[in-house]
Design an enzyme around this catalytic site. Structure first.
Site, PDB file in Angstrom:
ATOM      1  N   THR A  50      -5.376   1.560   9.301  1.00  0.00           N
ATOM      2  CA  THR A  50      -4.311   1.952  10.214  1.00  0.00           C
ATOM      3  C   THR A  50      -3.054   2.266   9.429  1.00  0.00           C
ATOM      4  O   THR A  50      -2.519   1.398   8.739  1.00  0.00           O
ATOM      5  CB  THR A  50      -3.979   0.840  11.243  1.00  0.00           C
ATOM      6  OG1 THR A  50      -2.609   0.926  11.595  1.00  0.00           O
ATOM      7  CG2 THR A  50      -4.236  -0.554  10.718  1.00  0.00           C
TER       8      THR A  50
ATOM      9  N   ASP B  90      -0.334   2.731  10.637  1.00  0.00           N
ATOM     10  CA  ASP B  90       0.789   2.045  11.286  1.00  0.00           C
ATOM     11  C   ASP B  90       0.862   0.568  10.895  1.00  0.00           C
ATOM     12  O   ASP B  90       1.806  -0.128  11.287  1.00  0.00           O
ATOM     13  CB  ASP B  90       0.673   2.154  12.812  1.00  0.00           C
ATOM     14  CG  ASP B  90       0.816   3.589  13.303  1.00  0.00           C
ATOM     15  OD1 ASP B  90       1.234   4.424  12.491  1.00  0.00           O
ATOM     16  OD2 ASP B  90       0.507   3.848  14.474  1.00  0.00           O
TER      17      ASP B  90
ATOM     18  N   ARG C 186       0.207  10.902   5.767  1.00  0.00           N
ATOM     19  CA  ARG C 186      -1.073  10.190   5.816  1.00  0.00           C
ATOM     20  C   ARG C 186      -2.271  10.979   5.275  1.00  0.00           C
ATOM     21  O   ARG C 186      -3.365  10.443   5.194  1.00  0.00           O
ATOM     22  CB  ARG C 186      -1.370   9.743   7.245  1.00  0.00           C
ATOM     23  CG  ARG C 186      -1.746  10.866   8.189  1.00  0.00           C
ATOM     24  CD  ARG C 186      -2.228  10.337   9.537  1.00  0.00           C
ATOM     25  NE  ARG C 186      -3.067  11.322  10.178  1.00  0.00           N
ATOM     26  CZ  ARG C 186      -3.442  11.279  11.441  1.00  0.00           C
ATOM     27  NH1 ARG C 186      -3.064  10.283  12.210  1.00  0.00           N
ATOM     28  NH2 ARG C 186      -4.228  12.211  11.938  1.00  0.00           N
TER      29      ARG C 186
ATOM     30  N   TYR D 195       2.078  14.797   9.622  1.00  0.00           N
ATOM     31  CA  TYR D 195       0.822  14.340   9.011  1.00  0.00           C
ATOM     32  C   TYR D 195       0.886  14.246   7.490  1.00  0.00           C
ATOM     33  O   TYR D 195      -0.023  13.704   6.871  1.00  0.00           O
ATOM     34  CB  TYR D 195      -0.321  15.276   9.412  1.00  0.00           C
ATOM     35  CG  TYR D 195      -0.624  15.209  10.891  1.00  0.00           C
ATOM     36  CD1 TYR D 195      -1.380  14.172  11.416  1.00  0.00           C
ATOM     37  CD2 TYR D 195      -0.121  16.163  11.769  1.00  0.00           C
ATOM     38  CE1 TYR D 195      -1.637  14.087  12.777  1.00  0.00           C
ATOM     39  CE2 TYR D 195      -0.375  16.089  13.134  1.00  0.00           C
ATOM     40  CZ  TYR D 195      -1.132  15.045  13.628  1.00  0.00           C
ATOM     41  OH  TYR D 195      -1.380  14.951  14.973  1.00  0.00           O
TER      42      TYR D 195
ATOM     43  N   GLY E 192      -9.664   2.015  12.664  1.00  0.00           N
ATOM     44  CA  GLY E 192      -8.654   1.176  13.298  1.00  0.00           C
ATOM     45  C   GLY E 192      -9.215   0.314  14.407  1.00  0.00           C
ATOM     46  O   GLY E 192     -10.427   0.055  14.479  1.00  0.00           O
ATOM     47  N   ASP E 193      -8.305  -0.075  15.260  1.00  0.00           N
ATOM     48  CA  ASP E 193      -8.611  -0.967  16.361  1.00  0.00           C
ATOM     49  C   ASP E 193      -9.831  -0.498  17.195  1.00  0.00           C
ATOM     50  O   ASP E 193     -10.780  -1.264  17.410  1.00  0.00           O
ATOM     51  CB  ASP E 193      -7.329  -0.936  17.224  1.00  0.00           C
ATOM     52  CG  ASP E 193      -7.351  -1.914  18.332  1.00  0.00           C
ATOM     53  OD1 ASP E 193      -7.329  -3.111  18.009  1.00  0.00           O
ATOM     54  OD2 ASP E 193      -7.386  -1.488  19.498  1.00  0.00           O
TER      55      ASP E 193
ATOM     56  N   GLY F 112       4.115   6.011  13.892  1.00  0.00           N
ATOM     57  CA  GLY F 112       4.242   4.629  14.343  1.00  0.00           C
ATOM     58  C   GLY F 112       4.184   4.607  15.863  1.00  0.00           C
ATOM     59  O   GLY F 112       5.219   4.691  16.521  1.00  0.00           O
ATOM     60  N   ARG F 113       2.972   4.563  16.399  1.00  0.00           N
ATOM     61  CA  ARG F 113       2.785   4.655  17.866  1.00  0.00           C
ATOM     62  C   ARG F 113       3.410   3.470  18.603  1.00  0.00           C
ATOM     63  O   ARG F 113       4.252   3.625  19.454  1.00  0.00           O
ATOM     64  CB  ARG F 113       1.287   4.657  18.181  1.00  0.00           C
ATOM     65  CG  ARG F 113       0.656   6.001  18.316  1.00  0.00           C
ATOM     66  CD  ARG F 113      -0.764   5.819  18.805  1.00  0.00           C
ATOM     67  NE  ARG F 113      -0.755   5.225  20.146  1.00  0.00           N
ATOM     68  CZ  ARG F 113      -0.557   5.894  21.264  1.00  0.00           C
ATOM     69  NH1 ARG F 113      -0.368   7.193  21.222  1.00  0.00           N
ATOM     70  NH2 ARG F 113      -0.564   5.278  22.427  1.00  0.00           N
TER      71      ARG F 113
HETATM   72  O1  F6P Z   1      -2.882   5.649  14.632  1.00  0.00           O
HETATM   73  C1  F6P Z   1      -2.303   6.138  13.491  1.00  0.00           C
HETATM   74  C2  F6P Z   1      -1.501   7.387  13.784  1.00  0.00           C
HETATM   75  O2  F6P Z   1      -1.072   7.915  12.571  1.00  0.00           O
HETATM   76  C3  F6P Z   1      -0.323   7.163  14.711  1.00  0.00           C
HETATM   77  O3  F6P Z   1       0.850   6.807  14.056  1.00  0.00           O
HETATM   78  C4  F6P Z   1      -0.210   8.504  15.388  1.00  0.00           C
HETATM   79  O4  F6P Z   1       0.262   8.379  16.682  1.00  0.00           O
HETATM   80  C5  F6P Z   1      -1.592   9.009  15.448  1.00  0.00           C
HETATM   81  O5  F6P Z   1      -2.289   8.387  14.400  1.00  0.00           O
HETATM   82  C6  F6P Z   1      -1.669  10.498  15.404  1.00  0.00           C
HETATM   83  O6  F6P Z   1      -2.937  10.907  15.035  1.00  0.00           O
HETATM   84  P1  F6P Z   1      -3.768  12.097  15.711  1.00  0.00           P
HETATM   85  O7  F6P Z   1      -2.842  13.231  15.930  1.00  0.00           O
HETATM   86  O8  F6P Z   1      -4.840  12.353  14.721  1.00  0.00           O
HETATM   87  O9  F6P Z   1      -4.299  11.556  17.004  1.00  0.00           O
END
Ligand code: F6P
Length: 437
Positions: A202, A204, A355, A352, A173-174, A248-249
Protein backbone atom coordinates in the site's frame (compact mmCIF):
# COMPACT_ATOMS: atom_id res chain seq x y z
CA UNK A 1 -9.17 -5.55 29.42
CA UNK A 2 -8.66 -3.25 26.43
CA UNK A 3 -10.12 -4.15 23.03
CA UNK A 4 -6.59 -4.65 21.71
CA UNK A 5 -5.74 -7.07 24.52
CA UNK A 6 -8.48 -9.37 23.16
CA UNK A 7 -6.92 -9.48 19.69
CA UNK A 8 -5.62 -12.77 18.44
CA UNK A 9 -2.05 -12.81 17.10
CA UNK A 10 -1.97 -16.61 16.63
CA UNK A 11 -0.78 -17.89 13.27
CA UNK A 12 -2.34 -20.92 11.61
CA UNK A 13 -0.10 -23.84 10.75
CA UNK A 14 -0.98 -26.57 8.23
CA UNK A 15 0.57 -29.39 10.21
CA UNK A 16 3.75 -30.71 11.70
CA UNK A 17 6.91 -29.57 9.93
CA UNK A 18 8.85 -32.76 9.13
CA UNK A 19 11.41 -31.85 6.47
CA UNK A 20 14.82 -30.45 7.30
CA UNK A 21 15.44 -26.93 6.05
CA UNK A 22 18.13 -27.14 3.33
CA UNK A 23 19.55 -23.70 4.26
CA UNK A 24 22.73 -24.97 5.85
CA UNK A 25 24.12 -21.65 7.12
CA UNK A 26 20.85 -19.98 8.24
CA UNK A 27 20.25 -18.72 11.75
CA UNK A 28 16.98 -20.51 12.42
CA UNK A 29 14.14 -18.91 14.36
CA UNK A 30 12.43 -20.90 17.10
CA UNK A 31 8.65 -21.14 16.87
CA UNK A 32 8.17 -19.47 20.26
CA UNK A 33 10.18 -16.31 19.44
CA UNK A 34 8.00 -13.21 19.67
CA UNK A 35 8.02 -9.43 19.00
CA UNK A 36 6.10 -7.36 21.55
CA UNK A 37 3.17 -5.36 20.20
CA UNK A 38 3.24 -2.82 23.03
CA UNK A 39 6.82 -2.02 23.95
CA UNK A 40 5.91 0.10 26.99
CA UNK A 41 7.09 -1.86 30.07
CA UNK A 42 4.04 -0.59 32.01
CA UNK A 43 1.66 -2.24 29.53
CA UNK A 44 3.70 -5.45 29.56
CA UNK A 45 3.72 -5.52 33.36
CA UNK A 46 -0.04 -4.88 33.54
CA UNK A 47 -0.71 -7.87 31.27
CA UNK A 48 1.65 -10.10 33.28
CA UNK A 49 0.08 -8.93 36.56
CA UNK A 50 -3.28 -10.05 35.23
CA UNK A 51 -1.82 -13.44 34.37
CA UNK A 52 -1.93 -12.74 30.61
CA UNK A 53 0.74 -13.11 27.96
CA UNK A 54 1.61 -9.64 26.60
CA UNK A 55 0.38 -9.20 23.03
CA UNK A 56 3.14 -10.21 20.62
CA UNK A 57 3.68 -11.12 16.99
CA UNK A 58 5.32 -14.35 15.92
CA UNK A 59 8.86 -13.57 14.74
CA UNK A 60 9.44 -14.24 11.02
CA UNK A 61 12.44 -16.10 9.62
CA UNK A 62 13.65 -19.52 8.49
CA UNK A 63 12.61 -22.55 10.55
CA UNK A 64 14.83 -25.57 11.14
CA UNK A 65 12.00 -27.91 10.13
CA UNK A 66 9.76 -27.11 7.20
CA UNK A 67 6.35 -28.43 6.21
CA UNK A 68 6.62 -28.64 2.43
CA UNK A 69 8.96 -30.90 0.55
CA UNK A 70 11.06 -28.47 -1.54
CA UNK A 71 11.40 -31.07 -4.30
CA UNK A 72 7.67 -31.29 -4.94
CA UNK A 73 6.11 -28.08 -3.64
CA UNK A 74 4.43 -25.84 -6.23
CA UNK A 75 4.16 -22.10 -5.70
CA UNK A 76 2.21 -19.22 -7.22
CA UNK A 77 2.70 -15.45 -7.06
CA UNK A 78 0.12 -12.77 -7.83
CA UNK A 79 0.36 -8.96 -7.72
CA UNK A 80 -2.89 -7.01 -7.29
CA UNK A 81 -4.19 -3.46 -6.98
CA UNK A 82 -2.49 -0.15 -7.76
CA UNK A 83 1.21 0.05 -8.49
CA UNK A 84 3.77 0.54 -5.76
CA UNK A 85 7.56 0.90 -6.01
CA UNK A 86 9.14 -2.44 -5.15
CA UNK A 87 6.56 -4.85 -6.58
CA UNK A 88 9.14 -6.41 -8.87
CA UNK A 89 11.66 -6.55 -6.02
CA UNK A 90 9.24 -8.64 -3.96
CA UNK A 91 8.50 -10.98 -6.88
CA UNK A 92 12.22 -11.37 -7.47
CA UNK A 93 12.97 -11.96 -3.78
CA UNK A 94 10.33 -14.70 -3.55
CA UNK A 95 11.64 -16.45 -6.66
CA UNK A 96 15.28 -16.18 -5.54
CA UNK A 97 14.53 -17.47 -2.06
CA UNK A 98 12.39 -20.36 -3.30
CA UNK A 99 15.01 -21.44 -5.83
CA UNK A 100 18.29 -20.60 -4.13
CA UNK A 101 17.42 -21.20 -0.46
CA UNK A 102 15.06 -24.15 -0.86
CA UNK A 103 15.68 -25.56 -4.37
CA UNK A 104 12.01 -25.21 -5.39
CA UNK A 105 11.43 -25.87 -9.08
CA UNK A 106 7.78 -25.03 -9.79
CA UNK A 107 6.89 -21.34 -9.53
CA UNK A 108 4.07 -19.72 -11.47
CA UNK A 109 3.39 -16.02 -11.84
CA UNK A 110 -0.33 -15.39 -12.32
CA UNK A 111 -1.02 -12.47 -14.64
CA UNK A 112 -3.03 -9.31 -13.98
CA UNK A 113 -3.91 -9.79 -10.32
CA UNK A 114 -6.80 -12.04 -9.33
CA UNK A 115 -7.99 -11.97 -12.97
CA UNK A 116 -5.13 -14.40 -13.60
CA UNK A 117 -6.75 -16.87 -11.21
CA UNK A 118 -10.07 -16.71 -13.00
CA UNK A 119 -9.91 -19.03 -16.03
CA UNK A 120 -12.56 -16.98 -17.83
CA UNK A 121 -10.02 -14.26 -18.58
CA UNK A 122 -7.71 -16.73 -20.30
CA UNK A 123 -4.49 -15.18 -18.90
CA UNK A 124 -1.83 -17.90 -18.97
CA UNK A 125 0.57 -17.89 -15.99
CA UNK A 126 4.28 -17.44 -16.61
CA UNK A 127 6.91 -19.81 -15.30
CA UNK A 128 9.23 -17.94 -12.98
CA UNK A 129 12.90 -18.73 -12.41
CA UNK A 130 16.10 -16.86 -11.62
CA UNK A 131 16.62 -15.86 -15.25
CA UNK A 132 13.16 -14.42 -15.67
CA UNK A 133 13.49 -12.26 -12.55
CA UNK A 134 17.03 -11.11 -13.28
CA UNK A 135 17.17 -7.29 -13.12
CA UNK A 136 13.39 -6.84 -12.84
CA UNK A 137 13.97 -4.79 -9.68
CA UNK A 138 15.27 -2.01 -11.92
CA UNK A 139 11.84 -1.65 -13.52
CA UNK A 140 8.83 0.13 -12.08
CA UNK A 141 5.40 -1.47 -12.15
CA UNK A 142 5.00 -5.24 -12.00
CA UNK A 143 6.17 -7.74 -14.60
CA UNK A 144 3.15 -9.90 -13.74
CA UNK A 145 0.61 -7.16 -14.38
CA UNK A 146 -2.09 -6.21 -11.94
CA UNK A 147 -5.80 -5.52 -11.65
CA UNK A 148 -8.16 -4.22 -9.04
CA UNK A 149 -11.17 -5.95 -7.62
CA UNK A 150 -12.24 -9.41 -6.46
CA UNK A 151 -12.88 -12.53 -8.56
CA UNK A 152 -15.18 -15.44 -7.71
CA UNK A 153 -13.35 -17.44 -5.09
CA UNK A 154 -14.44 -20.88 -6.42
CA UNK A 155 -12.96 -19.97 -9.84
CA UNK A 156 -9.70 -18.89 -8.23
CA UNK A 157 -9.41 -22.12 -6.26
CA UNK A 158 -10.12 -24.09 -9.46
CA UNK A 159 -7.14 -22.43 -11.13
CA UNK A 160 -4.93 -23.06 -8.10
CA UNK A 161 -6.01 -26.73 -8.28
CA UNK A 162 -5.26 -26.91 -11.99
CA UNK A 163 -1.67 -25.82 -11.33
CA UNK A 164 -1.39 -27.80 -8.09
CA UNK A 165 -0.43 -24.71 -6.10
CA UNK A 166 0.60 -25.47 -2.50
CA UNK A 167 1.77 -21.97 -1.55
CA UNK A 168 0.21 -18.78 -2.91
CA UNK A 169 2.03 -15.48 -2.38
CA UNK A 170 -0.44 -12.59 -2.69
CA UNK A 171 1.15 -9.16 -3.00
CA UNK A 172 -1.45 -6.45 -2.53
CA UNK A 173 -3.40 -4.17 -0.27
CA UNK A 174 -6.33 -4.55 2.03
CA UNK A 175 -8.72 -5.93 -0.63
CA UNK A 176 -6.09 -8.35 -1.93
CA UNK A 177 -5.42 -9.69 1.55
CA UNK A 178 -9.14 -10.12 2.19
CA UNK A 179 -9.25 -12.03 -1.12
CA UNK A 180 -6.30 -14.15 0.00
CA UNK A 181 -8.17 -14.92 3.23
CA UNK A 182 -11.24 -15.90 1.20
CA UNK A 183 -9.12 -18.28 -0.93
CA UNK A 184 -7.82 -19.90 2.24
CA UNK A 185 -11.35 -20.25 3.68
CA UNK A 186 -12.66 -21.76 0.45
CA UNK A 187 -9.78 -24.25 0.35
CA UNK A 188 -10.56 -25.22 3.97
CA UNK A 189 -14.23 -25.67 3.02
CA UNK A 190 -13.19 -28.00 0.21
CA UNK A 191 -10.75 -29.85 2.45
CA UNK A 192 -7.86 -28.66 0.28
CA UNK A 193 -4.58 -27.73 1.91
CA UNK A 194 -2.95 -24.42 0.98
CA UNK A 195 -0.51 -21.98 2.46
CA UNK A 196 -1.61 -18.43 1.69
CA UNK A 197 1.01 -15.81 2.47
CA UNK A 198 0.30 -12.13 1.91
CA UNK A 199 2.85 -9.40 1.38
CA UNK A 200 1.05 -6.15 2.24
CA UNK A 201 1.35 -3.50 -0.44
CA UNK A 202 0.00 0.00 0.00
CA UNK A 203 1.55 3.22 -1.14
CA UNK A 204 -0.63 4.96 1.45
CA UNK A 205 1.03 2.98 4.29
CA UNK A 206 -2.43 2.33 5.70
CA UNK A 207 -2.34 -1.34 6.70
CA UNK A 208 -2.74 -1.89 10.42
CA UNK A 209 -0.32 -3.83 12.62
CA UNK A 210 2.43 -3.15 10.10
CA UNK A 211 4.89 -0.41 10.83
CA UNK A 212 5.69 0.57 7.28
CA UNK A 213 4.78 -0.82 3.90
CA UNK A 214 7.27 -1.23 1.06
CA UNK A 215 7.44 1.56 -1.52
CA UNK A 216 6.25 4.17 0.96
CA UNK A 217 9.72 5.62 1.43
CA UNK A 218 10.24 5.85 -2.35
CA UNK A 219 6.85 7.53 -2.77
CA UNK A 220 7.68 10.11 -0.08
CA UNK A 221 10.99 10.83 -1.84
CA UNK A 222 9.12 11.45 -5.10
CA UNK A 223 6.52 13.58 -3.32
CA UNK A 224 9.31 15.62 -1.78
CA UNK A 225 10.54 16.61 -5.27
CA UNK A 226 7.15 18.17 -5.96
CA UNK A 227 7.21 19.98 -2.62
CA UNK A 228 10.66 21.40 -3.35
CA UNK A 229 9.45 22.61 -6.76
CA UNK A 230 6.37 24.14 -5.13
CA UNK A 231 8.52 25.89 -2.52
CA UNK A 232 10.96 27.29 -5.10
CA UNK A 233 8.06 28.62 -7.14
CA UNK A 234 6.30 30.26 -4.23
CA UNK A 235 9.29 31.92 -2.56
CA UNK A 236 10.44 33.44 -5.83
CA UNK A 237 7.43 35.68 -6.37
CA UNK A 238 5.32 37.82 -4.09
CA UNK A 239 1.76 36.90 -3.17
CA UNK A 240 2.40 33.28 -4.07
CA UNK A 241 0.71 30.09 -3.04
CA UNK A 242 1.77 26.65 -4.31
CA UNK A 243 -0.57 23.74 -3.94
CA UNK A 244 0.60 20.13 -4.24
CA UNK A 245 -1.87 17.25 -4.39
CA UNK A 246 -0.52 13.93 -3.18
CA UNK A 247 -1.89 10.40 -3.01
CA UNK A 248 -3.52 9.22 0.20
CA UNK A 249 -7.15 8.07 0.03
CA UNK A 250 -8.02 7.67 3.69
CA UNK A 251 -4.64 8.07 5.35
CA UNK A 252 -2.40 11.08 4.84
CA UNK A 253 0.98 9.56 5.66
CA UNK A 254 2.60 10.53 2.32
CA UNK A 255 1.60 14.18 2.75
CA UNK A 256 2.65 14.16 6.42
CA UNK A 257 6.12 12.73 5.78
CA UNK A 258 6.64 14.89 2.69
CA UNK A 259 5.80 17.86 4.91
CA UNK A 260 8.37 16.79 7.49
CA UNK A 261 11.11 16.10 4.94
CA UNK A 262 12.19 19.71 4.27
CA UNK A 263 9.83 21.77 6.42
CA UNK A 264 8.84 23.64 3.25
CA UNK A 265 5.15 22.92 3.72
CA UNK A 266 3.07 25.53 5.54
CA UNK A 267 -0.24 23.67 5.44
CA UNK A 268 -0.57 19.91 5.39
CA UNK A 269 -4.17 18.79 4.78
CA UNK A 270 -4.97 15.13 5.41
CA UNK A 271 -8.15 13.00 5.45
CA UNK A 272 -7.89 12.42 9.20
CA UNK A 273 -8.10 16.13 10.12
CA UNK A 274 -11.11 18.13 8.90
CA UNK A 275 -10.77 21.76 7.89
CA UNK A 276 -12.99 24.44 6.41
CA UNK A 277 -12.28 26.76 3.49
CA UNK A 278 -12.93 29.73 5.78
CA UNK A 279 -10.38 28.44 8.33
CA UNK A 280 -7.76 27.89 5.63
CA UNK A 281 -8.42 31.22 3.90
CA UNK A 282 -8.19 33.18 7.15
CA UNK A 283 -4.82 31.65 8.00
CA UNK A 284 -3.54 32.08 4.43
CA UNK A 285 -4.69 35.69 4.43
CA UNK A 286 -2.61 36.34 7.55
CA UNK A 287 0.50 34.75 6.01
CA UNK A 288 0.20 36.68 2.77
CA UNK A 289 -0.43 39.92 4.66
CA UNK A 290 2.88 39.40 6.43
CA UNK A 291 4.46 39.14 2.98
CA UNK A 292 4.99 35.40 3.32
CA UNK A 293 4.49 32.77 0.62
CA UNK A 294 2.58 29.53 1.29
CA UNK A 295 3.05 25.90 0.29
CA UNK A 296 0.05 23.62 0.78
CA UNK A 297 0.29 19.82 0.57
CA UNK A 298 -3.11 18.18 0.30
CA UNK A 299 -3.74 14.44 0.39
CA UNK A 300 -6.32 13.31 -2.15
CA UNK A 301 -8.78 12.11 0.51
CA UNK A 302 -8.68 15.33 2.54
CA UNK A 303 -11.64 17.68 2.78
CA UNK A 304 -14.16 15.28 1.27
CA UNK A 305 -16.86 16.94 3.39
CA UNK A 306 -16.29 20.28 1.66
CA UNK A 307 -16.09 19.08 -1.96
CA UNK A 308 -19.10 18.16 -4.11
CA UNK A 309 -20.06 14.59 -3.06
CA UNK A 310 -19.04 11.67 -5.25
CA UNK A 311 -20.85 8.35 -5.56
CA UNK A 312 -18.73 6.65 -8.23
CA UNK A 313 -16.77 3.56 -7.11
CA UNK A 314 -13.62 1.95 -8.48
CA UNK A 315 -13.17 -1.77 -9.25
CA UNK A 316 -12.14 -2.41 -5.63
CA UNK A 317 -15.44 -0.93 -4.44
CA UNK A 318 -13.77 2.22 -3.04
CA UNK A 319 -15.71 5.45 -3.53
CA UNK A 320 -13.87 7.56 -6.09
CA UNK A 321 -13.21 10.70 -4.13
CA UNK A 322 -13.90 14.17 -5.46
CA UNK A 323 -10.80 15.94 -6.66
CA UNK A 324 -9.80 18.06 -3.67
CA UNK A 325 -6.73 19.33 -5.56
CA UNK A 326 -8.47 21.14 -8.40
CA UNK A 327 -11.33 22.12 -6.08
CA UNK A 328 -8.93 23.88 -3.67
CA UNK A 329 -6.99 25.39 -6.58
CA UNK A 330 -10.15 26.98 -7.97
CA UNK A 331 -11.49 28.09 -4.58
CA UNK A 332 -8.20 29.68 -3.54
CA UNK A 333 -7.94 31.53 -6.85
CA UNK A 334 -11.52 32.72 -6.61
CA UNK A 335 -10.99 33.96 -3.08
CA UNK A 336 -7.62 35.70 -3.41
CA UNK A 337 -7.43 36.89 -7.03
CA UNK A 338 -9.86 39.79 -6.65
CA UNK A 339 -8.23 40.84 -3.36
CA UNK A 340 -4.57 40.81 -4.23
CA UNK A 341 -2.69 42.40 -7.04
CA UNK A 342 -0.74 39.80 -9.00
CA UNK A 343 -1.79 36.87 -6.87
CA UNK A 344 -0.01 33.67 -8.01
CA UNK A 345 -1.23 30.16 -7.54
CA UNK A 346 0.80 27.22 -8.83
CA UNK A 347 -0.77 23.81 -8.84
CA UNK A 348 1.37 20.65 -8.94
CA UNK A 349 -0.08 17.14 -9.10
CA UNK A 350 2.65 14.49 -9.33
CA UNK A 351 -0.16 11.94 -9.47
CA UNK A 352 0.97 8.42 -10.46
CA UNK A 353 4.62 9.44 -10.81
CA UNK A 354 5.15 8.87 -7.10
CA UNK A 355 4.21 5.20 -7.28
CA UNK A 356 5.04 3.87 -10.73
CA UNK A 357 8.84 4.03 -10.75
CA UNK A 358 11.34 1.56 -9.29
CA UNK A 359 12.06 1.40 -5.57
CA UNK A 360 14.93 3.30 -3.98
CA UNK A 361 17.82 1.37 -2.42
CA UNK A 362 16.27 1.17 1.04
CA UNK A 363 12.91 -0.03 -0.27
CA UNK A 364 14.65 -2.59 -2.53
CA UNK A 365 16.48 -4.05 0.45
CA UNK A 366 13.26 -3.99 2.49
CA UNK A 367 11.38 -5.80 -0.32
CA UNK A 368 14.08 -8.45 -0.52
CA UNK A 369 13.70 -9.17 3.19
CA UNK A 370 9.91 -9.21 2.98
CA UNK A 371 10.07 -11.67 0.08
CA UNK A 372 12.54 -13.95 1.86
CA UNK A 373 10.46 -13.95 5.04
CA UNK A 374 7.30 -14.69 3.06
CA UNK A 375 9.01 -17.76 1.60
CA UNK A 376 10.25 -18.95 5.00
CA UNK A 377 6.69 -18.61 6.36
CA UNK A 378 5.17 -20.50 3.44
CA UNK A 379 7.73 -23.31 3.45
CA UNK A 380 7.23 -23.75 7.20
CA UNK A 381 3.51 -24.43 6.59
CA UNK A 382 2.14 -21.19 7.97
CA UNK A 383 -0.98 -19.89 6.32
CA UNK A 384 -3.70 -17.22 6.32
CA UNK A 385 -1.12 -14.58 7.29
CA UNK A 386 0.85 -11.63 5.98
CA UNK A 387 4.48 -10.75 6.56
CA UNK A 388 4.76 -7.56 8.58
CA UNK A 389 7.42 -5.49 10.30
CA UNK A 390 7.34 -4.17 13.82
CA UNK A 391 10.07 -2.67 16.03
CA UNK A 392 12.72 -3.41 13.40
CA UNK A 393 11.79 -7.09 13.21
CA UNK A 394 9.88 -9.04 10.57
CA UNK A 395 6.69 -10.57 11.87
CA UNK A 396 3.79 -12.88 11.02
CA UNK A 397 0.37 -11.19 11.20
CA UNK A 398 -2.96 -13.03 10.78
CA UNK A 399 -4.75 -11.75 7.64
CA UNK A 400 -7.88 -11.08 9.62
CA UNK A 401 -5.94 -8.83 12.01
CA UNK A 402 -4.08 -6.92 9.28
CA UNK A 403 -7.36 -6.19 7.46
CA UNK A 404 -9.43 -5.46 10.58
CA UNK A 405 -9.01 -1.68 10.41
CA UNK A 406 -7.20 0.95 8.40
CA UNK A 407 -4.07 2.58 9.81
CA UNK A 408 -4.58 6.34 9.97
CA UNK A 409 -2.80 9.38 11.38
CA UNK A 410 -3.95 10.03 14.93
CA UNK A 411 -4.59 13.81 15.19
CA UNK A 412 -3.72 13.55 18.89
CA UNK A 413 -0.58 11.51 18.29
CA UNK A 414 3.11 12.30 17.91
CA UNK A 415 3.19 12.35 14.09
CA UNK A 416 0.50 14.99 13.67
CA UNK A 417 2.00 17.01 16.51
CA UNK A 418 5.30 17.09 14.68
CA UNK A 419 3.64 17.98 11.38
CA UNK A 420 2.01 20.95 13.12
CA UNK A 421 5.36 21.92 14.65
CA UNK A 422 7.10 21.72 11.26
CA UNK A 423 4.44 23.54 9.24
CA UNK A 424 3.42 26.08 11.85
CA UNK A 425 -0.21 25.72 10.76
CA UNK A 426 -2.91 26.15 13.41
CA UNK A 427 -4.13 22.91 14.99
CA UNK A 428 -7.66 23.95 14.15
CA UNK A 429 -8.24 25.12 10.59
CA UNK A 430 -11.91 25.59 11.08
CA UNK A 431 -13.16 22.29 12.36
CA UNK A 432 -12.86 20.03 15.39
CA UNK A 433 -11.19 16.66 14.84
CA UNK A 434 -13.60 13.85 14.03
CA UNK A 435 -10.98 11.13 14.28
CA UNK A 436 -12.27 7.72 15.32
CA UNK A 437 -9.38 5.41 16.19
O1 F6P B 1 -4.47 2.73 -2.79
C1 F6P B 1 -3.31 3.35 -3.17
C2 F6P B 1 -3.60 4.50 -4.12
O2 F6P B 1 -2.39 4.98 -4.59
C3 F6P B 1 -4.41 5.62 -3.49
O3 F6P B 1 -3.64 6.59 -2.87
C4 F6P B 1 -5.15 6.17 -4.69
O4 F6P B 1 -6.39 6.66 -4.34
C5 F6P B 1 -5.35 5.00 -5.56
O5 F6P B 1 -4.34 4.08 -5.25
C6 F6P B 1 -5.40 5.35 -7.01
O6 F6P B 1 -5.16 4.24 -7.79
P1 F6P B 1 -5.97 3.84 -9.12
O7 F6P B 1 -6.17 5.06 -9.92
O8 F6P B 1 -5.09 2.82 -9.74
O9 F6P B 1 -7.27 3.26 -8.65
Amino acid sequence: MSVEQKLCFDIEQLGQARFSNPMSSAKFVDDDERVLYFSDPKVVKAALDQGQEPLAFELAGPRKKIYFNPKTVRCGIVTCGGLCPGLNDVVRAIVLSLTQHYGVQSIYGFRYGYEGLNGEFGHQPVTLNTEVVNNIEKLGGTILGSSRGPQPVEEMVKTLDAYGIDILFAIGGDGTQKGAGAIYEECCRQGREISVIGIPKTIDNDISYIQQSFGFETAVTQARNSIVAAYNESVSTRNSVSLVRLMGRDSGFIAAYAALADSHVNYCLVPEVPFTLEGLFQSLEERLSRGQHAVIAVAEGAGQDITPPSTETDASGNIKYSDIGTFLRDQIKQHFKPKRLKFNLRYIDPSYTIRSGPANAYDSAFCLLLGHNAVHAGMSGRTNMVVGNWSNDFTHVPIVLATSKRKRIDPDGWLWDNVLAATGQPRDLGSASSYVP
